[in-house]
Write a protein that holds these residues in place. Sequence first.
Motif, PDB file in Angstrom:
ATOM      1  N   SER A 131       0.738  -1.198  -0.101  1.00 56.54           N
ATOM      2  CA  SER A 131      -0.124  -0.148  -0.025  1.00 56.54           C
ATOM      3  C   SER A 131       0.897   1.195  -0.163  1.00 56.54           C
ATOM      4  CB  SER A 131      -1.003   0.121   1.306  1.00 56.54           C
ATOM      5  OG  SER A 131      -0.088   0.191   2.379  1.00 56.54           O
ATOM      6  N   TYR A 151       0.690   4.011  -2.890  1.00 62.57           N
ATOM      7  CA  TYR A 151       0.673   5.472  -2.310  1.00 62.57           C
ATOM      8  C   TYR A 151       1.742   6.359  -3.092  1.00 62.57           C
ATOM      9  CZ  TYR A 151       0.450   9.473   0.817  1.00 62.57           C
ATOM     10  OH  TYR A 151       0.329  10.797   1.674  1.00 62.57           O
ATOM     11  N   ARG A 173       0.977   6.758  -6.863  1.00 61.47           N
ATOM     12  CA  ARG A 173      -0.394   7.626  -7.100  1.00 61.47           C
ATOM     13  C   ARG A 173       0.251   9.157  -7.013  1.00 61.47           C
ATOM     14  NH1 ARG A 173      -4.771   8.588  -4.515  1.00 61.47           N
ATOM     15  NH2 ARG A 173      -4.106   7.715  -2.358  1.00 61.47           N
ATOM     16  N   GLU A 191      -5.793   2.647   0.054  1.00 57.51           N
ATOM     17  CA  GLU A 191      -5.078   2.453  -0.949  1.00 57.51           C
ATOM     18  C   GLU A 191      -5.614   1.305  -1.541  1.00 57.51           C
ATOM     19  OE1 GLU A 191      -2.832   4.224  -2.814  1.00 57.51           O
ATOM     20  OE2 GLU A 191      -3.201   5.586  -1.223  1.00 57.51           O
TER      21      GLU A 191
END
Length: 587
Positions: A339, A343, A346, A387
Amino acid sequence: GIALPVGLQELWQLVVDEGGLNFSAIFLADLCFGGSASDDEVAALLRAVFNDKLYFKYKNGELLAHTPEAVEQLLAKREEEGRQEAMLVSGAAALRELWEGKTVTVPPDCLELLRDYYLFDKEADDFLVARELLKRAGLTTPHAIFHLLVKCGQWSEHENIPLLRAQLPLDFSNEAKAQTTEIIARLGSEDLSVKRADLRGLPIFTVDGPSTRDFDDALHVTKLTDGNFEVGIHISDVAHSIIPGSPLYREAEARTTSLYFADGTVPMLPPELSEGALSLLADQDRAALSYIVTLTPAGALADYRIVKSVINVKRQLTYEEAENLLSSDSDLQDLAMLSRCLYDNRIEAGALVIPIPDVVCRFGVDGAVERVDLLPVDTPMRLMVAEFMVMANSLAARFLADRQEPGLFRSQGPARKRFFKRPDNDIFILFRQRRFLSRGILDTTPKRHDGVGVEQYTTTTSPIRRLLDLVMQRQISGILAGRGAQFSELDLRGIAHLISAAQSRLNQVRQQRHRYWLLHYLEKHQDGRLAAFVLDKRNRKVQVVLKDFLLEGELPANQGVHHELGDSIMVKPATVNALDNKLRLEW
């Protein structure tokens, strides 16, 4: 004065039966007194007509006899006025006694009248009558009605007024209740493994807040032999049970979302389903829509598929429990690592993440707020859940967009001004950034969502509590089952309009109620000084945010001191009134 030898009713009956409607006063006086009426007798007749306007009306020097229909209406109006006057007299007396602490029964129609007036003011149907009632009872202070309704048990001491003003449905129809019973019975006897992938053997778990009762998402992870990871994001298959056009679907349309308040919930679906038969409770077989994702150790998407499944949750964890297990639980470690990669990916793709802490009111046994906590939203376990939900939602949007199937997509343009690339935990910067965000759009065309940092986005991971997620889940399920899209683009435009229209109203109800509880807490603790920061300056006012409550307020500009935006200052509450939604601060 001279008395009439016959009543106006008899006189009216006489002339109406003859079919005439307009008469001279002299003609009617002759008829009434028999023979040639004197001036005094004509005057006596006119006096009687002016005193009782039920049968005749004086107009342009003549007397107009009302039609039988008009008399009937005037009689009904007179009776209604009589009833209203009696209600005002008895109601005002009862309200006064109630106010003075006496035990008294107030007529229900009085209470209904006052309730509507308090909630809707001049928009209420009978606001003039309500105002007169209060005036006669001598109760004209701003919140007299509120306190009266609390005294007689109609409202609680902390009644949710914004919710009542919004006129949202709070109860479920009998048809919806009957359907709920039928769904529970059917799910109890249905073999869910028919036409579904059987994933009950997987180590699936949920992670949620301590007060969560409607569990609609769960996770699992398996390390593959090639070093990649298979992650399952499992969402309760609510669309399997809630069919468009059914009573429960209509209830979901009427609400569009569940509302969560510090002191309770207004669910989109009945609790027997949202917290029971459709909730991913531990050790219970549940129908699900599972997003099975293959990720590299760097969080790159290698493959994905969406399957209709049957699952069984093995563990139900709170965020705190999961944090405590993190050092010893390999599944949580793998998911936390992945995750963090998702993150970071992104953020690199341009996502604008604004991790403003959650403000949580903690209640004491007396039903009042005893403390206010700020909970970070970017702890490892909260980030992990968030996430993977973002991933499932962006894959759902991609699934529909790639197939050019109708869908509802959330999009957002770039911020009008950007203050940071990686999330900043300076709360002033986060508040400033929030002011420069572009408006989110819900539409049938997939477009980039700049805030999330993906090329197309929807939401599907909360079908228990959001209409949009339920609709998108049904759309995807129909395609997976070979039945095709269940909603046309025209259907979806209507749903988008419904959701968008409700959204701002519901957000306002949420915000007003949240602010009520914070102000209620400050009412009890308004002696001390409070830490704040300067958010903005305009119109000779300084806008500030109270640091411990993330509550906005304003101060008059201080001529003697110059403050820059972001400066920390100390303020003190001058006036705090939760019921009035009033917060006045001073330096």
